[in-house]
Design a protein around this motif. Structure first.
Motif, short mmCIF file in Angstrom:
data_model
loop_
_atom_site.label_atom_id
_atom_site.label_comp_id
_atom_site.label_asym_id
_atom_site.label_seq_id
_atom_site.Cartn_x
_atom_site.Cartn_y
_atom_site.Cartn_z
N LYS A 159 0.83 -1.20 0.00
CA LYS A 159 0.00 0.00 0.00
C LYS A 159 0.87 1.26 0.00
CE LYS A 159 -3.76 -2.18 2.62
NZ LYS A 159 -4.57 -2.13 3.88
N THR A 161 0.19 5.29 0.58
CA THR A 161 -0.83 6.20 1.07
C THR A 161 -0.54 7.61 0.59
OG1 THR A 161 -1.08 4.83 3.05
CG2 THR A 161 -2.00 7.06 3.13
N SER A 211 3.48 6.00 -7.13
CA SER A 211 3.05 4.64 -6.78
C SER A 211 3.47 3.64 -7.84
CB SER A 211 1.53 4.62 -6.60
OG SER A 211 1.08 3.36 -6.18
N HIS A 223 -0.70 -0.71 -4.34
CA HIS A 223 -2.00 -0.06 -4.49
C HIS A 223 -1.97 1.31 -3.81
CE1 HIS A 223 -3.86 -3.72 -6.03
NE2 HIS A 223 -3.16 -4.36 -5.11
N LYS A 225 -3.61 4.28 -1.97
CA LYS A 225 -4.75 4.51 -1.08
C LYS A 225 -4.79 5.98 -0.70
CE LYS A 225 -6.44 3.36 3.56
NZ LYS A 225 -6.12 2.65 4.83
N ARG A 226 -5.96 6.62 -0.81
CA ARG A 226 -6.09 8.02 -0.40
C ARG A 226 -6.07 8.12 1.11
NH1 ARG A 226 -8.59 11.48 -4.23
NH2 ARG A 226 -8.42 13.09 -2.63
N SER A 228 -6.98 9.54 4.67
CA SER A 228 -8.09 10.26 5.29
C SER A 228 -7.54 11.38 6.17
CB SER A 228 -8.93 9.30 6.14
OG SER A 228 -9.89 10.03 6.90
#
Length: 301
Positions: A159, A161, A211, A223, A225-226, A228
Motif C-alpha cells: 500500500k 498512502t 506509486s 496499491h 490509497k487516499r 483520510s
C-alpha cells in the motif's frame, strides 16, 4: 585555500546532506551546536552559512523571525553568504501552475506568510543570500518526512498512502541532489545577485506516478490509497501540529511544478538522479531489511 561553511541545523535533513556535500567538495565544514556555540563567534571566518534551522510548525510564529534575524546579523558581521532552503509555501492556495522565480508570493495562510516575511527579511538585509527553493523532499534515509512516515510506511504490505488528489502534478526534490546544487551555487556565489532565488526543478510527479514507480522498483503491484484527513481535522483543535498540517493540505490538491530555466542557466549540465532511482532509494530507507529492493535496480547510495 579551502573554503569554510557553518551549518546551522546540521542534524536535520537539509543540514545533514549539505554538510556531507560540502565536505565531499573539499570545504571545511563546521556544524553549529546550539547548546554550546555562540552564533556570532561561530560565523567569524566562514565563507558560507547554511541556514537550515527549522522549528516545528507550531513554533514558527514565535521562533522563525528571531532565529533568522540572528543569522542575518551573524552573516553581515562575517561578510558570509547565506544559503537558505526555500519551499513552495510562499505561492499560496488557488494559484496552480509552473512556479518560477518571478511568480508572485501570494500566500495568505499563517505558515505561508511567515515564510514570505522571513525571505523578505533576507532580501532587505543586503546580506548575500541564495534561496534554494524545492518541493517535497525525498531522502535516501528515513528522516521523518511525509514520504517515509505516511506515504511509504506500508509499502511492504503493498500500500502507498497519498494525502491528496493522486492524478495532479506535484513538486518533489531528492535531497542529495539539492545538497550538491547548494555546493555548486555557493562556489559561484560572487557571480550571482546579492539576493538570488533559485528554483530546484527536481521531479514533477503525480501520486499515481510515484506509486507506479514503487511498484516497478519492488517488482510487485502497489496499491495507492487516499489518506483520510479526518483524524487530523478532529485533532486540530487540541494539537497544534495537526492544525498546521491541515493548513498546508492545499498543496496536495494544487497542481504545481517548479521552473527549471534559471537553475539550468546557473548550473548547466547538472546531473539529476533519475526519478525512478530516487523513489527506489526513498522506499528502501523505510523497508524492513528483509524486503530491501534488489541491488540489481542500481540504487546505489
Amino acid at each position: 585555500m579551502s573554503q569554510s561553511v557553518l551549518v546551522l541545523g546540521a542534524s536535520g535533513r537539509f543540514g545533514q546532506h549539505t554538510a556531507a556535500a560540502f565536505s565531499a567538495a573539499g570545504w571545511q565544514v563546521t556544524p553549529f551546536d546550539r547548546k554550546t556555540d555562540n552564533l556570532m563567534d561561530a560565523a567569524q571566518g566562514k565563507d558560507v552559512i547554511v541556514s537550515a534551522w527549522n522549528p516545528q510548525y507550531q513554533d514558527w510564529a514565535k521562533l522563525v523571525p528571531d532565529l533568522h534575524a540572528s543569522v542575518i546579523a551573524a552573516a553581515r558581521a562575517a561578510d558570509a553568504t547565506v544559503i537558505l532552503p526555500g519551499n513552495v509555501y510562499v505561492f499560496g492556495a488557488g494559484h496552480p501552475g509552473v512556479w518560477s522565480e518571478t511568480t508572485p508570493h501570494l500566500a495568505t495562510n499563517p505558515l505561508g506568510r511567515i515564510r514570505i516575511e522571513m525571505e523578505q527579511a533576507y532580501r532587505d538585509s543586503g546580506v548575500r543570500t541564495i534561496v534554494l527553493r524545492a518541493g517535497d523532499y525525498l531522502d535516501n534515509t528515513a528522516s521523518g518526512n511525509w514520504f517515509d512516515r505516511i506515504m511509504a510506511s506500508n509499502v511492504a504490505k503493498g500500500k502507498f498512502t497519498y494525502p491528496g488528489e493522486p492524478n495532479i502534478p506535484h513538486a518533489w526534490a531528492y535531497l542529495p541532489d539539492i545538497a550538491k546544487a547548494a555546493v555548486l551555487l555557493a562556489e559561484k556565489r560572487f557571480d550571482l545577485a546579492v539576493y538570488e532565488d533559485v528554483h530546484f526543478p527536481g521531479f514533477t510527479l503525480s501520486g499515481q506516478e510515484v506509486s507506479d514507480m514503487i511498484s516497478a522498483s519492488m517488482g510487485q503491484e502497489i496499491h495507492l490509497k487516499r489518506m483520510s484527513w479526518l483524524p487530523l481535522q478532529l485533532l486540530a483543535w487540541a494539537w497544534p501540529m495537526a492544525r498546521c498540517l491541515c493548513e498546508m493540505r492545499y498543496l496536495w490538491n494544487t497542481p504545481h511544478s517548479l521552473s527549471h530555466e534559471r537553475f539550468e542557466q546557473l548550473l548547466p549540465g547538472f546531473v539529476h538522479t533519475p526519478a525512478e532511482q530516487a523513489i527506489a532509494r526513498a522506499v528502501n530507507a523505510v523497508l524492513p531489511a528483509s524486503d530491501h529492493i534488489a541491488k540489481s535496480t542500481q540504487i546505489k547510495a
